[in-house]
Design an enzyme around this catalytic site. Structure first.
Site, PDB file in Angstrom:
ATOM      1  N   ARG A  23       6.976   5.828   1.854  1.00  0.00           N
ATOM      2  CA  ARG A  23       6.341   6.923   2.108  1.00  0.00           C
ATOM      3  C   ARG A  23       5.139   6.243   2.877  1.00  0.00           C
ATOM      4  O   ARG A  23       4.376   6.952   4.006  1.00  0.00           O
ATOM      5  CB  ARG A  23       5.399   7.473   1.127  1.00  0.00           C
ATOM      6  CG  ARG A  23       3.498   6.880   0.242  1.00  0.00           C
ATOM      7  CD  ARG A  23       3.507   7.868  -0.762  1.00  0.00           C
ATOM      8  NE  ARG A  23       2.392   8.590   0.119  1.00  0.00           N
ATOM      9  CZ  ARG A  23       2.256   9.913  -1.034  1.00  0.00           C
ATOM     10  NH1 ARG A  23       2.965  10.136  -1.663  1.00  0.00           N
ATOM     11  NH2 ARG A  23       1.408  10.984  -0.362  1.00  0.00           N
ATOM     12  N   LEU A  38       0.572  -0.784   0.198  1.00  0.00           N
ATOM     13  CA  LEU A  38       0.009   0.033  -0.015  1.00  0.00           C
ATOM     14  C   LEU A  38       1.145   1.213  -0.041  1.00  0.00           C
ATOM     15  O   LEU A  38       1.896   1.144   0.827  1.00  0.00           O
ATOM     16  CB  LEU A  38      -1.094  -0.427   1.325  1.00  0.00           C
ATOM     17  CG  LEU A  38      -2.103  -0.894   1.521  1.00  0.00           C
ATOM     18  CD1 LEU A  38      -2.335  -1.162   2.721  1.00  0.00           C
ATOM     19  CD2 LEU A  38      -3.130  -1.116   0.400  1.00  0.00           C
ATOM     20  N   HIS A  39       0.551   2.095  -0.810  1.00  0.00           N
ATOM     21  CA  HIS A  39       0.989   3.519  -0.572  1.00  0.00           C
ATOM     22  C   HIS A  39       0.493   4.895  -1.497  1.00  0.00           C
ATOM     23  O   HIS A  39       0.682   5.459  -0.937  1.00  0.00           O
ATOM     24  CB  HIS A  39       2.591   3.196  -1.887  1.00  0.00           C
ATOM     25  CG  HIS A  39       2.762   3.591  -3.217  1.00  0.00           C
ATOM     26  ND1 HIS A  39       2.174   2.532  -3.876  1.00  0.00           N
ATOM     27  CD2 HIS A  39       2.700   4.504  -3.649  1.00  0.00           C
ATOM     28  CE1 HIS A  39       1.769   2.530  -4.879  1.00  0.00           C
ATOM     29  NE2 HIS A  39       2.795   3.457  -5.740  1.00  0.00           N
ATOM     30  N   ARG A  40      -0.819   4.433  -1.559  1.00  0.00           N
ATOM     31  CA  ARG A  40      -1.405   5.832  -2.331  1.00  0.00           C
ATOM     32  C   ARG A  40      -2.239   6.228  -0.850  1.00  0.00           C
ATOM     33  O   ARG A  40      -2.616   5.908  -0.420  1.00  0.00           O
ATOM     34  CB  ARG A  40      -2.450   4.812  -3.132  1.00  0.00           C
ATOM     35  CG  ARG A  40      -2.119   4.238  -4.128  1.00  0.00           C
ATOM     36  CD  ARG A  40      -2.676   4.532  -5.585  1.00  0.00           C
ATOM     37  NE  ARG A  40      -1.841   3.775  -6.634  1.00  0.00           N
ATOM     38  CZ  ARG A  40      -0.587   4.480  -7.312  1.00  0.00           C
ATOM     39  NH1 ARG A  40      -0.069   5.201  -7.100  1.00  0.00           N
ATOM     40  NH2 ARG A  40      -0.358   3.526  -8.179  1.00  0.00           N
TER      41      ARG A  40
END
Ligand code: UD1
Length: 364
Positions: free
Chosen positions: A244, A209-211
């Site tokens: 992030r 997950l990175h959005r």
């Protein structure tokens, strides 16, 4: 001699550029006139996000590194444009070839076109319709100034036609990301923690997950991870954490049983994990293509996708970003009820070959 600039900036670019370099080298050995210069923008710069991909995929050292590093969207875009323009003013090339949809893709295509250098876009024409994603803006801006489009699907071709692009500028070549996957498949290898985490084939999940919609904010990330932990019924969940995402994770770490946080993985290790997983939960686009080719069930935590063939043909399902939606879908997967999926047209490992054959005709 004709000179092509190959642009690579961020992690999902590297596997797309590797087979194009191989095909360009092969063409040169056959006496072809194309030469390339590999330009790394430095958008991703550390070993886990960049260096290990160059090593594992045998990508040569970049000829030029623009070293832009971290920054806001505008800062990165501006720095890449300024630095790449300088490179072009010192030595102009005959074509700028960009791949994918990251900030480096858009920034270099703008700088090139403004210097009078034509642009070729590999993976042109895909659209999510979601204007909150920086990638969608990158795609539309890049395609609006692209001369030649190398596409992965008929859907992408149709998107381009609808935007007024004529068929003589569209080349449906297949998927260079899949060229790399098929080539590297025999070399995939288990990560070092395989034994320590007690992983067994088909008995664990992979999460990425990175959005911003999923990770910028602890609440959402925590809810998603709790739903995943519940829905996977005690199977280990391996979560390679993007830098992030790491920022939002600090408060949570260790608090959700069954979730194992690991560093971003090398290409060979990551795809080994995916290949043998029971399922993958992700908000990436590229991973949905790889799971489709490997026939691994994939749950995408987004409301839209720019790669609809991974859903209509492949093993992907769009779940959305509501954590409550995950439970029933994971239950279906755990019960062994998932579609089998097929392989999209021309995802056959020969996209880069087709691209270079066209370039030899176009760049004269
Ligand atoms: C970028 C791409 C996205 C792609 C993703 C894959 C854009 C708009 N987005 O998003 O399409 O799916 O890469 O990774 O181009 N960082 C490091 N080390 C690095 C690189 C980045 O620590 O080597 C940190 C940065 O400092 C920043 C964060 O990671 O805090 C995000 O990096 P950034 O390049 O801004 O965008 P991504 O979210 O990675």
């Amino acid at each position: 001699m004709k000179h092509v600039d190959l642009i690579a900036g961020a992690r999902p670019n590297f596997m797309k550029i590797a087979p194009i370099i191989d095909a360009l080298k092969a063409a040169e050995q056959r006496g072809g006139a194309l030469r390339y210069r590999l330009i790394h923008t430095g958008q991703h710069y550390d070993k886990t996000m960049s260096g290990s991909f160059f090593e594992q995929l045998d990508i040569p050292e970049p000829d030029i590194n623009l070293e832009v590093g971290s920054g806001s969207q505008a800062e990165q875009t501006a720095a890449i444009m300024v630095r790449y323009e300088k490179v072009l003013l010192e030595r102009r090339s005959d074509l700028c070839l960009v791949v994918g949809d990251v900030t480096s893709t858009m920034a270099c295509s703008i700088a090139a076109r403004k210097c009078g250098v034509p642009v070729a876009h590999v993976e042109g024409g895909i659209r999510s319709g979601d204007w909150t994603m920086p990638e969608e803006i990158n795609r539309v801006v890049t395609d609006s100034i692209t001369n030649w489009f190398f596409t992965t699907s008929e859907i992408a071709n149709d998107n381009l036609r609808r935007a007024g692009v004529t068929d003589d500028r569209i080349f449906f070549v297949g998927n260079t990301m899949i060229d790399t996957l098929l080539k590297q498949m025999p070399r995939l290898r288990a990560p070092k923690f395989w034994g320590a985490l007690g992983l067994h084939e088909g008995q664990y999940f992979v999460v990425t997950l990175h959005r911003p919609a999923n990770v910028d904010g602890e609440q959402q990330l925590s809810r998603l991870l709790r739903s995943i932990a519940e829905g996977t019924q005690g199977l280990p969940v391996v979560f390679p954490v993007h830098p992030r995402t790491a920022k939002s994770l600090h408060e949570l770490e260790g608090q959700i049983p069954g979730i194992h946080y690991v560093d971003p993985q090398g290409y060979l290790e990551f795809n080994y994990l995916v290949k043998h997983a029971k399922g993958v939960v992700t908000d990436s686009g590229g991973i949905t293509e790889e799971t489709t080719v490997m026939g691994v069930p994939c749950l995408t935590l987004r409301d839209s996708t720019e790669r609809p063939e991974t859903v209509s043909v492949g093993t992907n399902e769009l779940i959305g970003t509501d954590p409550a939606k995950l439970g029933p879908v994971l239950a279906r997967l755990m019960a062994g009820q998932w579609k089998k999926g097929g392989i999209p047209e021309r995802w056959d490992g020969r996209a880069a070959e087709r691209i270079v054959a066209e370039l030899e005709r176009l760049v004269v």
